[in-house]
Design an enzyme around this catalytic site. Sequence first.
Site, PDB file in Angstrom:
ATOM      1  N   TYR A  16       0.868  -1.191   0.000  1.00  0.00           N
ATOM      2  CA  TYR A  16       0.000   0.000   0.000  1.00  0.00           C
ATOM      3  C   TYR A  16       0.893   1.225   0.000  1.00  0.00           C
ATOM      4  O   TYR A  16       1.820   1.316   0.810  1.00  0.00           O
ATOM      5  CB  TYR A  16      -0.896   0.001   1.244  1.00  0.00           C
ATOM      6  CG  TYR A  16      -1.796   1.210   1.382  1.00  0.00           C
ATOM      7  CD1 TYR A  16      -1.548   2.176   2.354  1.00  0.00           C
ATOM      8  CD2 TYR A  16      -2.889   1.400   0.546  1.00  0.00           C
ATOM      9  CE1 TYR A  16      -2.375   3.279   2.483  1.00  0.00           C
ATOM     10  CE2 TYR A  16      -3.721   2.503   0.672  1.00  0.00           C
ATOM     11  CZ  TYR A  16      -3.465   3.444   1.649  1.00  0.00           C
ATOM     12  OH  TYR A  16      -4.274   4.554   1.779  1.00  0.00           O
ATOM     13  N   ASP A  40       9.356   2.507  -0.616  1.00  0.00           N
ATOM     14  CA  ASP A  40       8.322   3.196   0.166  1.00  0.00           C
ATOM     15  C   ASP A  40       8.626   2.915   1.635  1.00  0.00           C
ATOM     16  O   ASP A  40       8.279   1.863   2.171  1.00  0.00           O
ATOM     17  CB  ASP A  40       6.932   2.709  -0.228  1.00  0.00           C
ATOM     18  CG  ASP A  40       5.858   3.355   0.625  1.00  0.00           C
ATOM     19  OD1 ASP A  40       4.659   3.139   0.337  1.00  0.00           O
ATOM     20  OD2 ASP A  40       6.194   4.056   1.587  1.00  0.00           O
ATOM     21  N   LYS A  43       4.766   9.087   8.620  1.00  0.00           N
ATOM     22  CA  LYS A  43       4.614   8.525   9.967  1.00  0.00           C
ATOM     23  C   LYS A  43       5.651   9.044  10.963  1.00  0.00           C
ATOM     24  O   LYS A  43       5.580  10.188  11.395  1.00  0.00           O
ATOM     25  CB  LYS A  43       4.578   6.998   9.876  1.00  0.00           C
ATOM     26  CG  LYS A  43       3.378   6.485   9.050  1.00  0.00           C
ATOM     27  CD  LYS A  43       3.353   4.989   8.950  1.00  0.00           C
ATOM     28  CE  LYS A  43       2.332   4.514   7.959  1.00  0.00           C
ATOM     29  NZ  LYS A  43       0.948   4.555   8.466  1.00  0.00           N
TER      30      LYS A  43
END
Length: 427
Positions: free
Chosen positions: A146, A241, A269
Amino acid sequence: MTTKRERSSSLFQRAQKTIPGGVNSPVRAFRSVGGEPVFMKKASGTYLYDVDGNRYIDYIASWGPMILGHAYAPVVEAIQEYAAYSTSFGTPTELEIDMAELICSMVPNVDLIRMVSSGTEACMSALRLARGYTGKNKLIKFEGNYHGHADAFLVKAGSGLATLNIQTVPGVTAGAAMDTLTCAYNDIAAVKKIVAAHKGDVAAIIVEPVAGNMGCILPAPGFLESLREICTEEGIVLIFDEVMTGFRLAAGGAQEYLKVNADLVTYGKVIGAGMPVGAFGGRREIMEHIAPLGNVYQAGTLSGNPIAMIAGYTLLKELKAKPSIYESLAAKTAYLKTGLEKAIADWQEPFVINQVGSMISVHFSKEPVVDFATASAANNGRFSRFFHSMLDRGIYLPPSAFESWFLNDAISYEDLDETIRKCGECG
Ligand code: KE4
């Protein structure tokens, strides 16, 4: 055993009147595990406190950011101080230089870095840059990975799409999806085949160097190294990623931890310490194509926002100054894994636990969970029951079998023992 959550329940009823599904992000909705989401009021260290006054040991860490625990004093104090200077200028600030210099000093292989406001923006921008730099269109991504909700990535994606079993996303046009090619995670033969079939057309391969959006799944030995070789040989931009793994697996993220360098890296994050921050960076020869240096346009009103910068900068400085935090986190997570293995073994049910650093996930599966197919084939209904049994005992796990758990370094071995003991009660 049930925990009273009446105020959460009434807030959820109220929320659904004005917010789609009552949540601002689908994975929070408990759709795959059932039941109603828990509304939190505050958190401190490793503990979450819901609106009914229940306390939980936190294994979601806001989906990764809260690596040193909630309401971490240096971050809170920095935000309080800088908020008084204004919350945004729309001009360059010294803070942004401090942040960029700090990141470039911590991670390998990043000469230039651009701040954005989410992981989605970081991945979307990195893909556009790879296409602009190479002049090619195709993207290869991996099933169950994702990379945020930009159109190109919503093909066989993990996280909320796996959780909600969304195969194709209405609104993502055939045109947007046609340039996205997919392979099974860890299947390097499939990558070689698809690259050969689209020789000269592939702009980028994007990968979660450790997958965290179908549970935690480790790269098979040689997988990332082979991707590196293929990309070097074929002139394909390799994008790591690292929205989840960045500053979590090591100060230098997965590139440092796994010793494989990408061409572009995306962050999110942890980089924002809970504030909305993303970033993408890489080698100068590629990054120089980003506007205003080059014509690959990318922008953001609140990119490099001073409050987000001081929060992220303060946290990253702590992580850089104390690399022993990573050993502490890995040791605590390995301890948890061993304890959970002993507790669940008594249930006489098949299960596997995947763990790397402070990322871990439990799968009720007879076989190893190494990709989206094996993650999907697990008994995820059993996970849902496990989730609620733990929740009712004051242990907050991610509400989906397709998510990694995240430990924060405020957790104690007493908290871990309590978690293991309560897991033993859930058989
Ligand atoms: P955001 O746009 O949600 O900041 O980042 C997207 C993203 C990109 N890359 C990776 C590897 C990610 O894990 C994410 C976001 N992760 C999910 C949790 N699996 C965010 C939780 C949510 O969607 O609410």
